[in-house]
Design an enzyme around this catalytic site. Sequence first.
Site, PDB file in Angstrom:
ATOM      1  N   TYR A  98      77.027 -57.683 -32.179  1.00 56.21           N
ATOM      2  CA  TYR A  98      76.974 -56.331 -31.635  1.00 56.21           C
ATOM      3  C   TYR A  98      77.527 -55.346 -32.648  1.00 56.21           C
ATOM      4  O   TYR A  98      78.542 -55.626 -33.294  1.00 56.21           O
ATOM      5  CB  TYR A  98      77.768 -56.224 -30.321  1.00 56.21           C
ATOM      6  CG  TYR A  98      77.041 -56.842 -29.159  1.00 56.21           C
ATOM      7  CD1 TYR A  98      76.000 -56.163 -28.538  1.00 56.21           C
ATOM      8  CD2 TYR A  98      77.364 -58.110 -28.709  1.00 56.21           C
ATOM      9  CE1 TYR A  98      75.310 -56.734 -27.485  1.00 56.21           C
ATOM     10  CE2 TYR A  98      76.684 -58.691 -27.653  1.00 56.21           C
ATOM     11  CZ  TYR A  98      75.649 -57.997 -27.045  1.00 56.21           C
ATOM     12  OH  TYR A  98      74.956 -58.565 -26.005  1.00 56.21           O
ATOM     13  N   GLY A 109      74.695 -55.340 -38.856  1.00 55.05           N
ATOM     14  CA  GLY A 109      74.153 -56.505 -38.166  1.00 55.05           C
ATOM     15  C   GLY A 109      73.683 -57.571 -39.136  1.00 55.05           C
ATOM     16  O   GLY A 109      73.902 -58.763 -38.921  1.00 55.05           O
ATOM     17  N   ASN A 136      65.172 -56.408 -24.977  1.00 61.20           N
ATOM     18  CA  ASN A 136      65.890 -55.872 -26.138  1.00 61.20           C
ATOM     19  C   ASN A 136      65.002 -56.039 -27.374  1.00 61.20           C
ATOM     20  O   ASN A 136      65.233 -56.877 -28.237  1.00 61.20           O
ATOM     21  CB  ASN A 136      67.234 -56.575 -26.305  1.00 61.20           C
ATOM     22  CG  ASN A 136      68.126 -55.903 -27.322  1.00 61.20           C
ATOM     23  OD1 ASN A 136      67.692 -55.058 -28.099  1.00 61.20           O
ATOM     24  ND2 ASN A 136      69.381 -56.301 -27.336  1.00 61.20           N
ATOM     25  N   TYR A 143      65.773 -60.457 -35.180  1.00 61.19           N
ATOM     26  CA  TYR A 143      65.829 -61.908 -35.332  1.00 61.19           C
ATOM     27  C   TYR A 143      64.514 -62.463 -35.893  1.00 61.19           C
ATOM     28  O   TYR A 143      64.533 -63.370 -36.723  1.00 61.19           O
ATOM     29  CB  TYR A 143      66.219 -62.581 -34.010  1.00 61.19           C
ATOM     30  CG  TYR A 143      67.654 -62.287 -33.648  1.00 61.19           C
ATOM     31  CD1 TYR A 143      68.686 -62.668 -34.500  1.00 61.19           C
ATOM     32  CD2 TYR A 143      67.990 -61.610 -32.482  1.00 61.19           C
ATOM     33  CE1 TYR A 143      70.015 -62.376 -34.197  1.00 61.19           C
ATOM     34  CE2 TYR A 143      69.308 -61.327 -32.170  1.00 61.19           C
ATOM     35  CZ  TYR A 143      70.309 -61.714 -33.036  1.00 61.19           C
ATOM     36  OH  TYR A 143      71.616 -61.427 -32.738  1.00 61.19           O
ATOM     37  N   LYS A 145      62.536 -60.921 -37.925  1.00 67.35           N
ATOM     38  CA  LYS A 145      62.570 -60.561 -39.348  1.00 67.35           C
ATOM     39  C   LYS A 145      63.418 -61.555 -40.139  1.00 67.35           C
ATOM     40  O   LYS A 145      63.154 -61.812 -41.316  1.00 67.35           O
ATOM     41  CB  LYS A 145      63.140 -59.143 -39.495  1.00 67.35           C
ATOM     42  CG  LYS A 145      63.266 -58.650 -40.933  1.00 67.35           C
ATOM     43  CD  LYS A 145      63.961 -57.303 -40.999  1.00 67.35           C
ATOM     44  CE  LYS A 145      65.438 -57.554 -40.933  1.00 67.35           C
ATOM     45  NZ  LYS A 145      66.319 -56.526 -41.349  1.00 67.35           N
TER      46      LYS A 145
END
Length: 173
Positions: A98, A109, A136, A143, A145
Amino acid sequence: MEGMDIERVNLNDISRLQDIGIQTFSETFSAENTAENMTKYLHEKFSIEQLTTELNNKESEFYFDIHDKHIAGYLKVNFGQAQTELKEDNALEIERIYVLQEYQGKKVGQLLYEKAIQIAQHIHVDYIWLGVWEENTKAISFYRKNGFIEFDKHIFNLGNDEQTDLMMKRVLK
């Protein structure tokens, strides 16, 4: 990135962990969920007692991303029996990545994700897995990517609301 450091979280950091956990979860999900469900979830998952239990678990680790002396985001990984679902010795779970809204788009991130990869390589697991809310789309895109593929679904309870999470994994070996 200059000005960023990853630091392991310990019990002395518990109030900062609680604060960043509540703030980032609220920023990410408040608009799509009822106040009652958010309050219930945050009270259960980010209580000092719950966080103490998680920090004391030798098979879970938390990390802060420190950006210019401020916590920009955090990571929680689980391995062995601490994993929330699969509990396979050859896997590492990313339970949480997060990032505060003000730091999104600044590679925070990605840096936390790369820390999870380092941990997975250090403990020699075959793959990394996670659950991400099917709505989301930003996280799902992140993810994908990074090489994750969907392999299943499970139910995630946010307060009294049953939501569907996509389970995703990235094979390392």
